[in-house]
Write a protein that holds these residues in place. Structure first.
Motif, PDB file in Angstrom:
ATOM      1  N   LEU A  18       0.869  -1.125  -0.124  1.00 33.89           N
ATOM      2  CA  LEU A  18      -0.044   0.078  -0.004  1.00 33.89           C
ATOM      3  C   LEU A  18       0.821   1.228  -0.053  1.00 33.89           C
ATOM      4  O   LEU A  18       0.572   2.375  -0.748  1.00 33.89           O
ATOM      5  CB  LEU A  18      -1.074  -0.123   1.264  1.00 33.89           C
ATOM      6  N   SER A  19       1.937   1.157   0.665  1.00 37.69           N
ATOM      7  CA  SER A  19       2.871   2.489   0.905  1.00 37.69           C
ATOM      8  C   SER A  19       3.412   2.734  -0.757  1.00 37.69           C
ATOM      9  O   SER A  19       3.670   3.752  -0.990  1.00 37.69           O
ATOM     10  CB  SER A  19       4.111   2.091   1.776  1.00 37.69           C
ATOM     11  N   LYS A  21       2.156   2.075  -3.551  1.00 37.97           N
ATOM     12  CA  LYS A  21       0.887   2.553  -4.383  1.00 37.97           C
ATOM     13  C   LYS A  21       0.772   3.932  -4.082  1.00 37.97           C
ATOM     14  O   LYS A  21       0.368   4.743  -4.841  1.00 37.97           O
ATOM     15  CB  LYS A  21      -0.232   1.758  -3.974  1.00 37.97           C
ATOM     16  N   ASP A  22       0.833   4.343  -2.645  1.00 38.05           N
ATOM     17  CA  ASP A  22       0.338   5.728  -2.389  1.00 38.05           C
ATOM     18  C   ASP A  22       1.526   6.586  -2.780  1.00 38.05           C
ATOM     19  O   ASP A  22       1.469   7.610  -3.364  1.00 38.05           O
ATOM     20  CB  ASP A  22       0.364   5.760  -0.623  1.00 38.05           C
ATOM     21  N   ARG A  23       2.850   6.235  -2.837  1.00 41.77           N
ATOM     22  CA  ARG A  23       4.077   7.056  -3.361  1.00 41.77           C
ATOM     23  C   ARG A  23       3.895   7.249  -4.684  1.00 41.77           C
ATOM     24  O   ARG A  23       4.055   8.256  -5.097  1.00 41.77           O
ATOM     25  CB  ARG A  23       5.438   6.428  -2.963  1.00 41.77           C
ATOM     26  N   ARG A  25       1.037   7.117  -6.472  1.00 43.09           N
ATOM     27  CA  ARG A  25      -0.277   7.977  -6.575  1.00 43.09           C
ATOM     28  C   ARG A  25       0.228   9.374  -6.314  1.00 43.09           C
ATOM     29  O   ARG A  25       0.063  10.528  -6.853  1.00 43.09           O
ATOM     30  CB  ARG A  25      -1.310   7.689  -5.746  1.00 43.09           C
ATOM     31  N   GLU A  26       1.087   9.395  -5.356  1.00 44.60           N
ATOM     32  CA  GLU A  26       1.658  10.813  -4.757  1.00 44.60           C
ATOM     33  C   GLU A  26       2.569  11.726  -5.867  1.00 44.60           C
ATOM     34  O   GLU A  26       2.318  12.634  -6.139  1.00 44.60           O
ATOM     35  CB  GLU A  26       2.107  10.878  -3.302  1.00 44.60           C
TER      36      GLU A  26
END
Length: 217
Positions: A18-19, A21-23, A25-26
């Motif tokens: 998840l981390s 994917k978040d990075r 996305r960011e």
């Protein structure tokens, strides 16, 4: 115990996934924001650059849509292209005029040189000032009819009106009348100045007073 450790490892893997994917996305969001900021900056610069996009009333904030900015920019580019084309045509016409005047100057210099070199001309030499006055007066008289008769809208009108002007205003009889009138006025002016000989009023046909504007100044 073993089952608990397995669950902890599974949760840790999911958190790491998840981390990432978040990075991503960011990072994608930041890149998209930079792109939008660059586009906005470009539109703002374009709006300041193109006069048609500027607000004449500086007291009020004026927001122009992007579509309007693009359309007005295209219109302004077309306008500038037309101005450039017109200026290039004017420069080309002026260059042709310079070439023509240079050729005319050389021809007159050759005529003057040949005239001065002829035997017996020194005693009846006409001054350059008198020659210039006669030439100027004749050309001014011709230009008055030329300016009224010749149109400059396009090449067809220029060529047609020039031919018609030559046929109507440059006939030998008309040129003779112009020259006679100019010489009459010149002699009358010299006589009035005490340096010439009186001329009979019937010696030359009447002609508009071309010299008055120059000599009265």
């Amino acid at each position: 115990m073993a089952e608990s450790n397995y669950e902890d490892d599974e949760d840790s893997d999911m958190g790491a996934h998840l981390s990432i994917k978040d990075r991503r996305r960011e990072a994608h969001t930041q890149a998209e924001q930079k792109r939008r900021d660059a586009i906005k900056k470009g539109y703002d610069f374009l709006q300041d650059l193109v006069p048609m996009c500027q607000n004449s009333d500086n007291s009020q904030s004026y927001k122009v849509s992007k579509a309007t900015v693009l359309q007005k920019s295209v219109d302004y580019i077309h306008y500038m292209q037309n101005c450039k084309k017109k200026q290039e045509e004017e420069v080309a016409a002026l260059k042709k005029e310079v070439v023509g005047m240079t050729i005319l100057k050389l021809n007159y210099e050759q005529i003057v040189s040949a005239h001065q070199n002829q035997p017996g001309n020194q005693s009846r030499q006409v001054s350059d000032d008198v020659k210039f006055e006669v030439f100027r007066a004749v050309i001014d008289s011709l230009f008055q009819t030329f300016d009224l008769s010749v149109t400059m809208n396009n090449f067809a009108e220029v060529s047609g009106s020039v031919i018609q002007w030559v046929e109507e205003h440059c006939k030998p009889q008309i040129l003779r009348e112009i020259m006679c009138g100019v010489l009459q006025q010149l002699q009358q002016h010299e006589y009035a100045s005490g340096i010439g000989v009186p001329v009979s009023n019937n010696a030359f046909p009447p002609h508009p007073n071309i010299f008055s504007s120059t000599h009265d100044q």
